[in-house]
Design an enzyme around this catalytic site. Structure first.
Site, PDB file in Angstrom:
ATOM      1  N   ILE A  53       3.550   3.287   7.024  1.00 13.37           N
ATOM      2  CA  ILE A  53       3.349   3.922   7.798  1.00 13.37           C
ATOM      3  C   ILE A  53       3.029   3.526   8.952  1.00 13.37           C
ATOM      4  O   ILE A  53       2.542   4.018  10.408  1.00 13.37           O
ATOM      5  CB  ILE A  53       2.046   5.439   7.583  1.00 13.37           C
ATOM      6  CG1 ILE A  53       0.777   3.624   7.209  1.00 13.37           C
ATOM      7  CG2 ILE A  53       2.539   5.394   5.964  1.00 13.37           C
ATOM      8  CD1 ILE A  53      -0.560   4.978   7.071  1.00 13.37           C
ATOM      9  N   ASP A  54       3.652   2.328   9.033  1.00 14.07           N
ATOM     10  CA  ASP A  54       2.777   1.280  10.442  1.00 14.07           C
ATOM     11  C   ASP A  54       3.979   1.691  11.481  1.00 14.07           C
ATOM     12  O   ASP A  54       4.221   1.765  13.017  1.00 14.07           O
ATOM     13  CB  ASP A  54       2.875  -0.085  10.659  1.00 14.07           C
ATOM     14  CG  ASP A  54       1.183   0.503   9.853  1.00 14.07           C
ATOM     15  OD1 ASP A  54       0.727   1.233   9.558  1.00 14.07           O
ATOM     16  OD2 ASP A  54       0.790  -0.934   9.421  1.00 14.07           O
ATOM     17  N   LEU A 101      -4.532   9.137   5.518  1.00  7.18           N
ATOM     18  CA  LEU A 101      -2.771   9.233   5.743  1.00  7.18           C
ATOM     19  C   LEU A 101      -1.575   8.824   4.522  1.00  7.18           C
ATOM     20  O   LEU A 101      -0.267   8.984   4.653  1.00  7.18           O
ATOM     21  CB  LEU A 101      -2.569   8.541   6.535  1.00  7.18           C
ATOM     22  CG  LEU A 101      -3.895   9.151   8.029  1.00  7.18           C
ATOM     23  CD1 LEU A 101      -3.177   8.295   9.353  1.00  7.18           C
ATOM     24  CD2 LEU A 101      -3.934  10.256   8.810  1.00  7.18           C
ATOM     25  N   GLY A 129       1.100  -1.072  -0.111  1.00  7.30           N
ATOM     26  CA  GLY A 129      -0.350  -0.151   0.302  1.00  7.30           C
ATOM     27  C   GLY A 129       0.669   1.026   0.343  1.00  7.30           C
ATOM     28  O   GLY A 129       2.295   0.952   0.101  1.00  7.30           O
TER      29      GLY A 129
END
Length: 405
Positions: free
Chosen positions: A131-132, A300, A12
């Site tokens: 982004i994690d 985000l 993603g």
């Protein structure tokens, strides 16, 4: 025939992908390489008619500060039987650069081993993104995209908090984070939210919906005791990752199910689930509290990178060239806290079962404990006043719920 490099993206989006692509293109073009971008990830790379783009300076220069990815991404994971070397032969590819998570990296290692067995010489360097922030990089360095996603989450999150205060509402926010609570922790702490719930908090008890809802009610009642009629509770979607499947199935939520009978969590809004279950419980308790759900997810992933990620992604892009020039292959490019580029390998991260354990929030750190202690929740000294609103305040004692006493 000119030598070329191929760039593809898996998984993603994360802010900064275009910065990496742009930097790679500019850096390798200067050395006389053709730079080929491959659309649709491995599906495109291994197809009979791949959709590709050739970069020149101007094409690369237009995208470096943009969000999203100029190369269309895909989660397709090929089997060994899907592998072919046609693309690498046709375009004289000397380096495959993959941008993605650990799945994308491990597949690239398998693919380049196959390609090299076909009498070709193709190196591979992987640029990790999420982004994690859950890849265990050295020095607890952040993964690229995390700080931008957090920054955008805080921008939206502060607006949500202003609405709560303005309208005397409660908002139940869910933030992305597949298995770790870094994003939720960062947003909730920066926005001064009254309650945050991340999976790492449940280090001494199992995760259930009842515990999560009771923790939110604990915050609502504590605020009422102090004359505060509004607030925001943020829950990391990572709680689902550690929750037993029967807990999810028996929640009362009408899920769709995949071919294997597992609930399809990607089809539902996590904030709506928490808000619905909260309202059911509040009505049981006779508490008239208005709450609204807000999801911080896809909003985000494709925003424009902030300065931190622009710099980091540029460094990683140039770092790929440094490693390639040194003859390093089959690695992940990484920068330590001093900015030195170094190669990392999947085996550096893997546990005994060959899996990469996620980097979690260090719940025992000073930072985590100070922020958690600053949240609003019922403690033993609040029991008497809480009885105005709850028949059994001890069931809503935050630390008792978590078995932290």
């Amino acid at each position: 025939m000119r030598k070329s490099i191929a760039i593809m993206c898996g998984g993603g989006p994360a802010p900064g992908i275009n910065t990496v692509i742009s930097t790679l293109a500019k850096t390798f073009l200067k050395d006389g390489y053709d730079v080929i971008g491959v659309h649709h990830g491995y599906k495109g790379l291994l197809s009979d008619d791949p959709s590709i783009v050739f970069f020149d300076f101007h094409r690369a220069d237009r995208i470096f500060s943009l969000g999203g990815s100029t190369l269309i991404m895909s989660r397709f994971k090929p089997k060994d039987s899907d592998f072919k070397a046609d693309f690498f032969k046709k375009h004289n590819v000397k380096l495959l650069v993959t941008i993605g998570g650990d799945d994308t990296a491990s597949t690239a290692n398998r693919l380049t081993k196959y390609v090299n067995s076909q009498d070709l010489d193709v190196a591979h360097v992987h640029v990790p993104k999420t982004i994690d922030n859950d890849l265990p990089l050295p020095d607890r360095n952040p993964t690229f995209g995390f700080h931008t996603a957090k920054d955008e989450g805080v921008r939206i999150g502060n607006t949500v908090y202003e609405d709560a205060r303005t309208s005397e509402n409660w908002f139940i926010v869910a933030a992305m984070g597949r298995s770790a609570g870094h994003l939720a922790f960062g947003i909730a702490s920066a926005c001064h939210y009254q309650m945050m719930i991340i999976p790492e908090m449940f280090n001494k008890t199992n995760i259930t919906f009842e515990k999560i809802i009771n923790m939110i009610i604990s915050s609502i009642v504590k605020c009422k005791i102090q004359g505060i009629e509004y607030g925001v509770a943020l829950v990391s979607e990572g709680v689902f990752h550690f929750m037993e499947e029967k807990e999810i199935i028996n929640s009362g939520i009408n899920f769709t199910y995949d071919d294997h009978g597992h609930p399809e969590l990607g089809n539902v809004s996590k904030s709506h689930i928490f808000n619905y279950l909260l309202q059911v419980k509040l009505k049981e308790l006779g508490l008239n509290i208005k709450s609204r759900p807000v999801e911080l997810g896809y909003e985000l992933r494709c925003c424009k990178p902030i300065a931190f990620d622009l710099t980091l992604c540029t460094l990683l892009g140039i770092g790929v060239k440094k490693l390639y020039d040194q003859g390093v292959s089959g690695c992940i490019v990484s920068a330590n806290s001093k900015g030195d580029i170094m190669p990392l390998y999947l085996k550096d991260f893997e546990d005994n079962e060959g899996k990469i354990p996620p980097r979690l929030v260090d719940i025992n750190s000073d930072m985590a404990q100070l922020f958690i202690n600053n949240l609003f929740y019922i403690k033993e000294k609040d029991y008497e006043e809480a009885k105005k609103f709850l028949p059994n305040p001890e069931a809503y004692d935050f630390k008792k719920i978590l078995n932290w006493n």
